[in-house]
Write a protein that holds these residues in place. Structure first.
Motif, PDB file in Angstrom:
ATOM      1  N   GLU A 158      11.319  64.043  29.286  1.00  0.00           N
ATOM      2  CA  GLU A 158      12.033  64.741  28.225  1.00  0.00           C
ATOM      3  C   GLU A 158      13.082  63.830  27.584  1.00  0.00           C
ATOM      4  OE1 GLU A 158      13.413  68.626  29.343  1.00  0.00           O
ATOM      5  OE2 GLU A 158      14.778  68.695  27.633  1.00  0.00           O
ATOM      6  N   GLU A 159      13.776  63.060  28.430  1.00  0.00           N
ATOM      7  CA  GLU A 159      14.800  62.159  27.894  1.00  0.00           C
ATOM      8  C   GLU A 159      14.174  61.094  26.993  1.00  0.00           C
ATOM      9  OE1 GLU A 159      17.450  60.496  30.815  1.00  0.00           O
ATOM     10  OE2 GLU A 159      18.407  59.209  29.315  1.00  0.00           O
ATOM     11  N   LEU A 160      13.044  60.547  27.443  1.00  0.00           N
ATOM     12  CA  LEU A 160      12.347  59.548  26.624  1.00  0.00           C
ATOM     13  C   LEU A 160      11.930  60.135  25.275  1.00  0.00           C
ATOM     14  CD1 LEU A 160      10.075  57.688  29.190  1.00  0.00           C
ATOM     15  CD2 LEU A 160      11.480  56.577  27.449  1.00  0.00           C
ATOM     16  N   LEU A 161      11.328  61.317  25.327  1.00  0.00           N
ATOM     17  CA  LEU A 161      10.881  61.960  24.090  1.00  0.00           C
ATOM     18  C   LEU A 161      12.048  62.201  23.141  1.00  0.00           C
ATOM     19  CD1 LEU A 161       8.199  64.674  24.925  1.00  0.00           C
ATOM     20  CD2 LEU A 161       7.896  62.412  23.910  1.00  0.00           C
ATOM     21  N   ASN A 162      13.132  62.724  23.682  1.00  0.00           N
ATOM     22  CA  ASN A 162      14.295  63.015  22.838  1.00  0.00           C
ATOM     23  C   ASN A 162      14.882  61.764  22.211  1.00  0.00           C
ATOM     24  OD1 ASN A 162      14.351  65.784  22.949  1.00  0.00           O
ATOM     25  ND2 ASN A 162      15.513  65.834  24.858  1.00  0.00           N
ATOM     26  N   ARG A 163      14.974  60.704  23.028  1.00  0.00           N
ATOM     27  CA  ARG A 163      15.549  59.468  22.487  1.00  0.00           C
ATOM     28  C   ARG A 163      14.677  58.887  21.393  1.00  0.00           C
ATOM     29  NH1 ARG A 163      17.613  55.430  27.047  1.00  0.00           N
ATOM     30  NH2 ARG A 163      17.545  54.066  25.245  1.00  0.00           N
TER      31      ARG A 163
END
Ligand SMILES: [Zn+2]
Length: 120
Positions: A21-26
């Motif tokens: 999720e963090e990767l996608l958001n960034r």
């Protein structure tokens, strides 16, 4: 045993979801068009292919997260194979305290310190 703490397999699943999720958001909210394209690319592919795409296309800013994702996926694989929690060098069980600190750790205390002393 405490019932409050998640077991290791649940921790890995949870951390995997968080890192993805963090990767996608960034990528999604990045100012860099290249990152936004990578976000779109990942959405078109199964999660199991993400590390390969990220290795090919993401910049150095993402390296730490991609490394973490890769380690977590490898750890999840070890659950499937029944190899989780065993040292990759001596094949003895890894100390619980080490796993509690970092569920993706690959070596027991003894082998880790051997490795460090060899590297110096
Ligand atoms: Zn060992």
């Amino acid at each position: 045993m405490s019932t409050e703490t998640l077991d290791f397999e649940e921790q890995v699943a949870l951390q995997l979801a968080q890192v993805r999720e963090e990767l996608l958001n960034r990528l999604r909210y990045s100012n860099v068009v290249h990152d936004n394209k990578l976000f779109a690319l990942l959405n078109e592919h199964p999660e199991s292919d993400w590390v390969a795409h990220l290795r090919d296309y993401s910049g150095p800013n993402y390296k730490e997260l991609v490394d973490k994702l890769e380690r977590l996926e490898a750890t999840q694989c070890q659950f499937d194979l029944g190899l989780f929690g065993f040292c990759s060098d001596c094949e003895e069980p890894i100390e619980d305290t080490r796993l509690e600190h970092d569920v993706t750790v690959q070596r027991c205390q003894h082998c880790e310190s051997q490795l460090k002393s060899r590297a110096q």
